[in-house]
Design an enzyme around this catalytic site. Sequence first.
Site, PDB file in Angstrom:
ATOM      1  CG  ASP A   8      39.384  32.224  38.088  1.00  0.00           C
ATOM      2  OD1 ASP A   8      38.799  32.644  37.486  1.00  0.00           O
ATOM      3  OD2 ASP A   8      37.290  31.490  37.522  1.00  0.00           O
ATOM      4  CG  ASP A  10      36.844  37.610  36.341  1.00  0.00           C
ATOM      5  OD1 ASP A  10      35.978  38.477  36.941  1.00  0.00           O
ATOM      6  OD2 ASP A  10      38.214  37.731  35.848  1.00  0.00           O
ATOM      7  NE  ARG A  48      42.410  43.962  29.492  1.00  0.00           N
ATOM      8  CZ  ARG A  48      42.687  44.280  30.416  1.00  0.00           C
ATOM      9  NH1 ARG A  48      43.258  46.031  29.606  1.00  0.00           N
ATOM     10  NH2 ARG A  48      42.735  44.926  31.483  1.00  0.00           N
TER      11      ARG A  48
HETATM   12  C1  BG6 Z   1      39.464  36.219  33.638  1.00  0.00           C
HETATM   13  C2  BG6 Z   1      38.178  36.078  32.940  1.00  0.00           C
HETATM   14  O1  BG6 Z   1      39.427  36.089  35.200  1.00  0.00           O
HETATM   15  O2  BG6 Z   1      40.077  37.048  33.488  1.00  0.00           O
HETATM   16  C3  BG6 Z   1      38.176  36.299  31.419  1.00  0.00           C
HETATM   17  O3  BG6 Z   1      37.018  34.232  32.871  1.00  0.00           O
HETATM   18  C4  BG6 Z   1      38.917  37.694  31.225  1.00  0.00           C
HETATM   19  O4  BG6 Z   1      37.037  36.982  30.722  1.00  0.00           O
HETATM   20  C5  BG6 Z   1      39.986  37.420  31.983  1.00  0.00           C
HETATM   21  O5  BG6 Z   1      38.911  37.917  29.527  1.00  0.00           O
HETATM   22  C6  BG6 Z   1      41.259  38.971  31.676  1.00  0.00           C
HETATM   23  O6  BG6 Z   1      40.404  39.480  32.625  1.00  0.00           O
HETATM   24  P1  BG6 Z   1      40.735  41.634  32.207  1.00  0.00           P
HETATM   25  O7  BG6 Z   1      40.042  41.814  33.259  1.00  0.00           O
HETATM   26  O8  BG6 Z   1      42.305  41.339  32.297  1.00  0.00           O
HETATM   27  O9  BG6 Z   1      40.482  41.833  30.902  1.00  0.00           O
HETATM   28 MG    MG Z   2      36.241  32.315  36.541  1.00  0.00          MG
END
Ligand code: BG6
Ligand code: MG
Length: 218
Positions: A8, A10, A48
């Site tokens: 992963d 984030d 998202r």
């Molecule tokens: C994940 C995060 O990695 O990505 C979430 O943990 C986030 O918090 C998701 O909503 C989608 O990310 P993005 O950048 O496409 O909005």
């Molecule tokens: Mg994460």
Amino acid sequence: EIKGFAFDLDGVITDTAKFHAQAWQQVADKVGTNWTEDLADGLKGISRMDSLEMILKAGGHENDYSQAEKEKLAAEKNDNYVQLIKTLTPDDILPGMLDFIKSLQASGYKMSLASVSLNAPVILKSLGLTDAFEGIVNPASLKKGKPDPEIYVRAAEVMKLDPKQVIGVEDAAAGVTAINGANETSLGIGNSDVLHEADLIFPDTAAVTIEAIKEKMG
Ligand code: BG6
Ligand code: MG
């Protein structure tokens, strides 16, 4: 035998979880949903649009917005988030993670990225890590996000490995559920109450090393 790692992004490789939370909190304030730590934890790893639905539902607002309004709220959140991640540099790789990734490379393990974030390629570039991974699962191609196992099944395919040969690395409960559903070994980083379903739990990124993993796996 373990031959690869699916990461992963984030909250595991860099602390963008705090930027996601900051940007979502503004949306929660706008729609009138009370922002709590449980809500913030529950949003980790969630795509998202699914995140937006969770925020609306938490405040009982799930029927108050049209699809077009929802898309506008999600776009506003992303605009704010994109501003926040502009500051990222290789110094923002979480403690120990660069060494861990390098040691995996040196030991011949394969690596793939299993992030549902559409911003992942930009973030990897800012961190200087684009070349570290065999491949990135394209989140736009997924039928379902985490906690569905699909993304971790695909992350094993990217490495041409059987799921049994893969350790998935996560900071979110939804991600651990996805790894377990894909029949991989789940490594959770963070609060053991939140990540109790993980096969291996580490309190923080600095604690994650090949040696410590081998020790825990016995
Ligand atoms: C994940 C995060 O990695 O990505 C979430 O943990 C986030 O918090 C998701 O909503 C989608 O990310 P993005 O950048 O496409 O909005
Ligand atoms: Mg994460």
